[in-house]
Structures are given as C-alpha cells and as structure tokens.
Design an enzyme around this catalytic site. Structure first.
Site, PDB file in Angstrom:
ATOM      1  N   GLY A 172       0.813  -1.207   0.000  1.00 52.55           N
ATOM      2  CA  GLY A 172       0.000   0.000   0.000  1.00 52.55           C
ATOM      3  C   GLY A 172       0.844   1.253   0.000  1.00 52.55           C
ATOM      4  O   GLY A 172       0.323   2.360  -0.139  1.00 52.55           O
ATOM      5  N   THR A 192       3.308   4.033  -1.508  1.00 56.51           N
ATOM      6  CA  THR A 192       3.439   4.610  -2.845  1.00 56.51           C
ATOM      7  C   THR A 192       4.817   5.259  -2.992  1.00 56.51           C
ATOM      8  O   THR A 192       5.602   5.317  -2.052  1.00 56.51           O
ATOM      9  CB  THR A 192       2.341   5.646  -3.111  1.00 56.51           C
ATOM     10  OG1 THR A 192       2.410   6.686  -2.113  1.00 56.51           O
ATOM     11  CG2 THR A 192       0.958   5.007  -3.058  1.00 56.51           C
ATOM     12  N   HIS A 235      -3.617  15.930   1.515  1.00 55.12           N
ATOM     13  CA  HIS A 235      -3.288  14.895   2.493  1.00 55.12           C
ATOM     14  C   HIS A 235      -2.689  15.529   3.742  1.00 55.12           C
ATOM     15  O   HIS A 235      -2.433  16.724   3.775  1.00 55.12           O
ATOM     16  CB  HIS A 235      -2.301  13.880   1.897  1.00 55.12           C
ATOM     17  CG  HIS A 235      -2.923  12.926   0.933  1.00 55.12           C
ATOM     18  ND1 HIS A 235      -3.095  13.225  -0.401  1.00 55.12           N
ATOM     19  CD2 HIS A 235      -3.431  11.682   1.107  1.00 55.12           C
ATOM     20  CE1 HIS A 235      -3.679  12.201  -1.002  1.00 55.12           C
ATOM     21  NE2 HIS A 235      -3.894  11.254  -0.108  1.00 55.12           N
ATOM     22  N   LYS A 279       2.761  13.346   5.012  1.00 54.28           N
ATOM     23  CA  LYS A 279       2.867  12.487   3.832  1.00 54.28           C
ATOM     24  C   LYS A 279       4.102  12.895   3.031  1.00 54.28           C
ATOM     25  O   LYS A 279       4.287  14.080   2.717  1.00 54.28           O
ATOM     26  CB  LYS A 279       1.617  12.589   2.972  1.00 54.28           C
ATOM     27  CG  LYS A 279       1.626  11.654   1.756  1.00 54.28           C
ATOM     28  CD  LYS A 279       0.284  11.663   1.045  1.00 54.28           C
ATOM     29  CE  LYS A 279       0.308  10.826  -0.227  1.00 54.28           C
ATOM     30  NZ  LYS A 279       0.609   9.395   0.043  1.00 54.28           N
ATOM     31  N   GLY A 332       0.173   9.153  -4.950  1.00 49.37           N
ATOM     32  CA  GLY A 332       0.068   8.098  -5.949  1.00 49.37           C
ATOM     33  C   GLY A 332      -1.304   8.045  -6.583  1.00 49.37           C
ATOM     34  O   GLY A 332      -1.443   7.763  -7.781  1.00 49.37           O
TER      35      GLY A 332
END
Length: 225
Positions: free
Chosen positions: A77, A79, A132, A136, A142
């Site tokens: 999961g 990216t 986000h 991050k 992604g």
C-alpha cells in the site's frame, strides 16, 4: 490466515486492527525492527499467508525484494516506489506474488472508473487537486498520479496539472475537475477516515493468499474481493 504487517504508523496500525477484527492472526514490525528488510527471513515468514506493507518507498522496495526472493506474497500500500515496478513485476512472475495499488479504497477505485468515463468527453480541460496530511512524504500522491495517467490514456498529448496540499491530519481528498466554456464537471472523493484504505488492504491480502505467482494491480482485481 496469518498476516505480517510492515509499518506501525497510522494506516499500518489500522490494517493490523482490522485484520484482527476479521479473525486473522497478525504480527507487526516497525521500521526499527525491520531495518533494511533484515527481519524478513525464512523463519519469520514461515506460516505467513501474506505480508502487508505500509512503510516508505525506500523500505518497500527492500521489503518486496526480500519477500519475493523467499517465494512469499506481499500487498504493497506504500506509494512512491514505482520506478522499480518493472523489476518487482519480473520477480513476482518467477516466485511469490505481488499486489500493489496507489489506493486500496473501494470508493477511490470507483473514482478511477468514473474519471476514465469523464475523460472521454470532448471540449474540456482537466485538472486534479489532492490534499493529504502534512507528514505524507510523496507529492503528488500516488492516487493523483493514477488519475492523471487515466486521463492521459483517454486524451493522449493532453496536459493535466496536479495541485497538492498538505494540511494537518487530512485523511485524503482527490478532486478531478473538467472545465469547458459552458459548464464545469467535478468528481470528488473525500476520505472520512483511513479505515477504507486499511480494509481494502486486508481484503486484498485475503485475496492474494489464494493466488498463483504473479504481479497484480488492485485496479484490475478489486471487483473480485
């Protein structure tokens, strides 16, 4: 089933919690316990049905190499590692199995399909906005890059700008906008929590545990969950 979760951050911890709720055995390793994929040995992976990675781009590449070399299965999961995608696909075709995706939310998968349909309209200019949390690491996300790829596939030669925002503890918002001289169309996915991503990853791990060696894109298989 028994899952090994790599990463004890916000999403990784939630993945472990949901896997337990669904009746699975769960082990978890943080980055310090698995630095350089050092913990991913044959004894560690013995009895593990699927490894689930929510770490960092650099760590994920090392983890995939180690897991696939031992013939095990891994859902990624994380990216930001896709420059290595061809390498990982090649390794997974030989032994082990890899399932990757820029977003494991079923709602986002529907957004991808709606975007592909919208992108076929003539006379529109497209743009993407994503927001986000401020920790991050990769920008654009992604998911935003996948949306851009989908529009480019439908509109070769087009330019689709992405605007990225990093704000507080935002769970993830993606907006696709199509502008014309006569109207504006907008597709939006706004995550209320990380649970949708984590649940999708656990369901993906359940699915991958039953598959033959190979590399699978979550976009192609989520209807089978």
């Amino acid at each position: 089933m028994l899952f090994l979760v790599l990463g004890k951050g916000k999403t990784g911890s939630l993945v472990a919690e949901i896997a337990h709720e669904r009746g699975h055995g769960v082990r978890a390793l943080d980055i310090n316990e698995n630095r350089g994929a050092s913990a991913l040995t044959a004894p560690t992976l013995a009895g593990v049905d699927t490894v689930i990675d929510f770490t960092s781009a650099e760590a994920a590449v090392q983890n995939m190499r180690a897991v696939l070399a031992l013939g095990s299965r891994i859902v990624v999961g994380t990216t930001g590692w896709y420059a290595h995608l061809d390498e990982m696909r090649s390794k997974a075709q030989k032994r082990g199995a890899l399932l990757y995706g820029t977003n494991f939310s079923i709602g986002v998968q529907k957004l991808f399909r709606l975007t592909a349909e919208l992108a076929r309209l003539d006379g529109y200019q497209f743009s993407i906005s994503e927001t986000h949390h401020n920790t991050k690491l990769d920008a654009p996300s992604g998911t935003a890059l996948t949306l851009q790829e989908i529009i480019h596939a439908a509109r070769p030669g087009s330019y689709v700008p992405i605007t990225s925002h990093r704000v507080g503890d935002a769970k993830g918002e993606h907006i696709v906008t199509a502008n014309s001289d006569i109207d504006v169309l907008e597709l939006r996915h706004d995550a209320a929590s990380r649970r949708g991503f984590a649940l999708g990853a656990v369901r993906a791990a359940e699915w991958l545990a039953k598959q033959q060696p190979g590399a699978y894109d979550f976009r192609d298989i989520f209807d089978q969950l």
